[in-house]
Design a protein around this motif. Structure first.
Motif, PDB file in Angstrom:
ATOM      1  N   HIS A   1       0.827  -1.209   0.000  1.00 43.50           N
ATOM      2  CA  HIS A   1       0.000   0.000   0.000  1.00 43.50           C
ATOM      3  C   HIS A   1       0.863   1.261   0.000  1.00 43.50           C
ATOM      4  CE1 HIS A   1      -3.874  -2.088   0.557  1.00 43.50           C
ATOM      5  NE2 HIS A   1      -3.144  -2.959   1.219  1.00 43.50           N
ATOM      6  N   GLY A   2       1.874   1.246  -0.873  1.00 41.43           N
ATOM      7  CA  GLY A   2       2.737   2.403  -1.042  1.00 41.43           C
ATOM      8  C   GLY A   2       3.934   2.456  -0.121  1.00 41.43           C
ATOM      9  N   HIS A   3       4.062   1.520   0.789  1.00 43.35           N
ATOM     10  CA  HIS A   3       5.178   1.504   1.745  1.00 43.35           C
ATOM     11  C   HIS A   3       6.223   0.471   1.312  1.00 43.35           C
ATOM     12  CE1 HIS A   3       2.919   3.885   4.776  1.00 43.35           C
ATOM     13  NE2 HIS A   3       1.881   3.249   4.265  1.00 43.35           N
ATOM     14  N   SER A   4       7.486   0.821   1.401  1.00 41.35           N
ATOM     15  CA  SER A   4       8.560  -0.117   1.079  1.00 41.35           C
ATOM     16  C   SER A   4       8.567  -1.265   2.092  1.00 41.35           C
ATOM     17  CB  SER A   4       9.912   0.596   1.114  1.00 41.35           C
ATOM     18  OG  SER A   4      10.971  -0.335   1.009  1.00 41.35           O
ATOM     19  N   THR A   5       8.870  -2.459   1.622  1.00 40.54           N
ATOM     20  CA  THR A   5       8.979  -3.617   2.518  1.00 40.54           C
ATOM     21  C   THR A   5      10.419  -4.112   2.659  1.00 40.54           C
ATOM     22  OG1 THR A   5       8.602  -5.183   0.696  1.00 40.54           O
ATOM     23  CG2 THR A   5       6.654  -4.381   1.883  1.00 40.54           C
ATOM     24  N   LEU A   6      11.377  -3.389   2.083  1.00 45.47           N
ATOM     25  CA  LEU A   6      12.760  -3.885   2.070  1.00 45.47           C
ATOM     26  C   LEU A   6      13.323  -4.083   3.476  1.00 45.47           C
ATOM     27  CD1 LEU A   6      14.503  -1.994  -0.885  1.00 45.47           C
ATOM     28  CD2 LEU A   6      13.898  -4.416  -0.752  1.00 45.47           C
ATOM     29  N   ASP A   7      13.137  -3.110   4.359  1.00 50.23           N
ATOM     30  CA  ASP A   7      13.702  -3.238   5.703  1.00 50.23           C
ATOM     31  C   ASP A   7      13.050  -4.384   6.466  1.00 50.23           C
ATOM     32  OD1 ASP A   7      15.443  -1.162   5.271  1.00 50.23           O
ATOM     33  OD2 ASP A   7      14.199   0.357   6.268  1.00 50.23           O
TER      34      ASP A   7
ATOM     35  N   ARG B   1      -7.090  10.007   6.510  1.00 48.74           N
ATOM     36  CA  ARG B   1      -6.319  10.929   7.357  1.00 48.74           C
ATOM     37  C   ARG B   1      -6.804  10.852   8.790  1.00 48.74           C
ATOM     38  NH1 ARG B   1      -7.192  15.305   9.832  1.00 48.74           N
ATOM     39  NH2 ARG B   1      -9.244  15.584   8.868  1.00 48.74           N
ATOM     40  N   ARG B   2      -8.094  10.822   9.000  1.00 47.36           N
ATOM     41  CA  ARG B   2      -8.639  10.793  10.363  1.00 47.36           C
ATOM     42  C   ARG B   2      -8.285   9.492  11.072  1.00 47.36           C
ATOM     43  NH1 ARG B   2     -14.736  11.929   9.116  1.00 47.36           N
ATOM     44  NH2 ARG B   2     -14.991  11.809  11.390  1.00 47.36           N
ATOM     45  N   LEU B   3      -8.346   8.396  10.346  1.00 46.07           N
ATOM     46  CA  LEU B   3      -8.002   7.114  10.956  1.00 46.07           C
ATOM     47  C   LEU B   3      -6.514   7.033  11.289  1.00 46.07           C
ATOM     48  CD1 LEU B   3     -10.185   4.833   8.690  1.00 46.07           C
ATOM     49  CD2 LEU B   3     -10.400   5.007  11.182  1.00 46.07           C
ATOM     50  N   GLN B   4      -5.673   7.627  10.446  1.00 47.01           N
ATOM     51  CA  GLN B   4      -4.231   7.574  10.700  1.00 47.01           C
ATOM     52  C   GLN B   4      -3.831   8.382  11.924  1.00 47.01           C
ATOM     53  OE1 GLN B   4      -2.682   8.732   6.859  1.00 47.01           O
ATOM     54  NE2 GLN B   4      -2.408   6.598   6.207  1.00 47.01           N
ATOM     55  N   GLU B   5      -4.674   9.282  12.380  1.00 46.77           N
ATOM     56  CA  GLU B   5      -4.380   9.991  13.623  1.00 46.77           C
ATOM     57  C   GLU B   5      -4.421   9.029  14.812  1.00 46.77           C
ATOM     58  OE1 GLU B   5      -7.171  13.182  13.812  1.00 46.77           O
ATOM     59  OE2 GLU B   5      -6.164  14.372  12.260  1.00 46.77           O
ATOM     60  N   ARG B   6      -5.248   7.990  14.704  1.00 45.49           N
ATOM     61  CA  ARG B   6      -5.305   6.993  15.773  1.00 45.49           C
ATOM     62  C   ARG B   6      -4.445   5.772  15.451  1.00 45.49           C
ATOM     63  NH1 ARG B   6     -10.227   3.598  18.744  1.00 45.49           N
ATOM     64  NH2 ARG B   6      -9.065   3.430  20.701  1.00 45.49           N
ATOM     65  N   PHE B   7      -4.462   5.366  14.170  1.00 50.78           N
ATOM     66  CA  PHE B   7      -3.700   4.197  13.725  1.00 50.78           C
ATOM     67  C   PHE B   7      -2.670   4.663  12.697  1.00 50.78           C
ATOM     68  CE2 PHE B   7      -8.132   2.876  14.510  1.00 50.78           C
ATOM     69  CZ  PHE B   7      -7.935   2.022  15.594  1.00 50.78           C
ATOM     70  N   PRO B   8      -1.451   4.976  13.124  1.00 49.31           N
ATOM     71  CA  PRO B   8      -0.449   5.532  12.195  1.00 49.31           C
ATOM     72  C   PRO B   8      -0.186   4.652  10.986  1.00 49.31           C
ATOM     73  CG  PRO B   8       0.302   5.688  14.477  1.00 49.31           C
ATOM     74  CD  PRO B   8      -0.929   4.850  14.491  1.00 49.31           C
ATOM     75  N   PHE B   9      -0.435   3.340  11.113  1.00 49.00           N
ATOM     76  CA  PHE B   9      -0.168   2.422  10.013  1.00 49.00           C
ATOM     77  C   PHE B   9      -1.463   1.932   9.357  1.00 49.00           C
ATOM     78  CE2 PHE B   9       3.311   2.172  13.066  1.00 49.00           C
ATOM     79  CZ  PHE B   9       4.375   2.541  12.251  1.00 49.00           C
ATOM     80  N   CYS B  10      -2.471   2.774   9.389  1.00 44.50           N
ATOM     81  CA  CYS B  10      -3.687   2.468   8.641  1.00 44.50           C
ATOM     82  C   CYS B  10      -3.361   2.637   7.149  1.00 44.50           C
ATOM     83  CB  CYS B  10      -4.835   3.393   9.042  1.00 44.50           C
ATOM     84  SG  CYS B  10      -6.377   3.048   8.167  1.00 44.50           S
ATOM     85  N   ALA B  11      -3.459   1.557   6.400  1.00 48.43           N
ATOM     86  CA  ALA B  11      -3.032   1.565   4.997  1.00 48.43           C
ATOM     87  C   ALA B  11      -4.191   1.518   4.020  1.00 48.43           C
ATOM     88  CB  ALA B  11      -2.118   0.371   4.730  1.00 48.43           C
ATOM     89  N   ARG B  12      -5.372   1.123   4.498  1.00 45.11           N
ATOM     90  CA  ARG B  12      -6.500   0.986   3.577  1.00 45.11           C
ATOM     91  C   ARG B  12      -7.791   1.252   4.323  1.00 45.11           C
ATOM     92  NH1 ARG B  12     -10.126  -3.039   1.924  1.00 45.11           N
ATOM     93  NH2 ARG B  12     -10.729  -2.877  -0.277  1.00 45.11           N
ATOM     94  N   VAL B  13      -8.727   1.918   3.657  1.00 47.65           N
ATOM     95  CA  VAL B  13     -10.047   2.163   4.239  1.00 47.65           C
ATOM     96  C   VAL B  13     -11.094   1.945   3.164  1.00 47.65           C
ATOM     97  CG1 VAL B  13      -9.851   4.659   3.820  1.00 47.65           C
ATOM     98  CG2 VAL B  13     -11.506   3.804   5.494  1.00 47.65           C
TER      99      VAL B  13
END
Length: 385
Positions: free
Chosen positions: A16-22, A309-321
């Protein structure tokens, strides 16, 4: 001989747009630790090492570092290509790697094993790279006329069985395919197909002591000697309940003696939360998921503004809604165009629009009063013009 079976690393895939390499590097480091702790002799990577045929430079670095670390832990490494990989690029990589790391991508070499030995004698490891029928059917070296993955793998396994009959000894084969009776993760694994869904019968893989498969991202046992290891990371919310790890395969003097599962760490859990939007934002029952990858399916009748945006304020790693109303509305008997044409007043026209864009929900009482006021003002303005 002790073998660790893994697959589908998909180096370079994003979540969901985030790198998984690390995250993948951490899991592969843990896999290397398991190799050392469990005394693994051979590590098999059954295809889809990269997620793309044109991986970025950082992907090559991660692959090289991981393979060298596994070799340093005492294991021989055998890698084959999958339907995501470029066999040519993996094959080029093979020439740059050290002894003890084998990358098998040449269709002409199918049926010629990498032979290793233990106290009980030879073990022949046969790699089948992902083979595209369209690229093989016009050849005249036995592949002629193949049109499906089942035919390609049938011919490859015939070569392997023929060679094994002459050599004798124990055997392991590697392939990347979709076997009959296996359940894929919806919308995740790309179908390996040619003119429709191409399923390979389990019987295709008869004749070897163990068949190490790749392509399906979840751990699956097709039979005692035919298995998928799955991917080391979760790459979809549909995989959130599937374990991550590898198969440990033991061969004794007679052949396959034991297969056990070993877990690998999950860098960040995946959860799907379903309920009313306000509850998910405020209910303490959801607080434990703050550090997880979160997918939210909110069931309110109407869509919420700026929900991610509102959900990410509570769940920083919310990737899909996703807006998934609790009860599907009855399908309208008339189309939007028909309702617009039937509208006799501006008020009816606005109502038709609201019902269309809000999944059947018209104006509320408060909105209705506001609309009446706005429309009255418009009528007055036009009368004074």
């Amino acid at each position: 001989m002790r073998i660790l079976h893994t697959s589908d690393w998909h180096i370079g895939r994003t979540f969901h747009g985030h790198s998984t390499l690390d995250a993948l590097r951490g899991v592969l480091d843990a896999l290397t630790d398991r190799v050392r702790e469990l005394g693994v002799d051979v590590v098999i990577v059954a295809g889809d090492v990269f997620d793309s045929a044109t991986p970025a430079a950082a992907c090559y670095t991660l692959l090289s570092d991981s393979l060298r670390a596994i070799a340093d832990a005492g294991a021989t490494v055998v890698v084959t290509s999958g339907n995501h990989d470029s066999a040519a690029r993996l094959g080029f990589q093979a020439g740059l790697l050290r002894d003890g790391i084998h990358v098998l991508t040449d269709p002409d070499a199918v049926g010629t094993p990498l032979t290793l030995t233990d106290d009980h004698g030879p073990v022949h490891i046969y790699g089948i790279p992902y083979l595209e029928p369209a690229l093989l059917r016009h050849r005249d070296d036995g592949w002629a006329g193949v049109r499906t993955q089942a035919e390609v793998l049938g011919h490859a396994m015939d070569r392997i069985r023929g060679d094994l009959a002459a050599r004798g000894g124990r055997s392991v084969a590697i392939a990347h395919s979709f076997v009959a009776g296996v359940e894929p993760t919806p919308q995740l694994e790309r179908d390996i197909q040619q003119g429709g869904l191409d399923i390979v019968p389990v019987s295709t893989f008869d004749g070897v002591d163990y068949m190490a498969l790749g392509h399906i991202h979840g751990r699956q046992r097709v039979s005692d000697h035919v298995r998928y290891a799955g991917a080391p990371l979760h790459y979809s919310f549909g995989e959130g309940d599937k374990p991550r790890g590898a198969w440990i395969v033991d061969l004794d003097a007679a052949g396959l003696s034991a297969v056990e599962w070993v877990d690998l760490p999950i860098p960040r859990r995946l959860v799907t939360l379903r309920g009313a939007f306000a509850d998910i934002l405020s209910d303490e029952a959801y607080a434990e998921h703050r550090e997880a990858w979160v997918c939210v399916e909110y069931t309110d009748d109407l869509p919420e503004p700026d929900p991610l945006r509102r959900l990410q304020e509570r769940f920083p790693f919310c990737a899909r809604v996703a807006h998934t109303p609790a009860a599907a509305r009855e399908e309208a008997r008339t189309t939007y165009v028909e309702r617009v044409r039937a509208a006799r007043t501006d008020r009816e026209l606005v109502e038709a629009f609201l019902v269309h864009v809000r999944e059947g929900e018209g104006a509320s009482e408060r909105e209705d009063a506001l609309l009446e006021d706005v429309l009255e003002q418009r009528v007055r303005a036009e009368a004074l013009a």
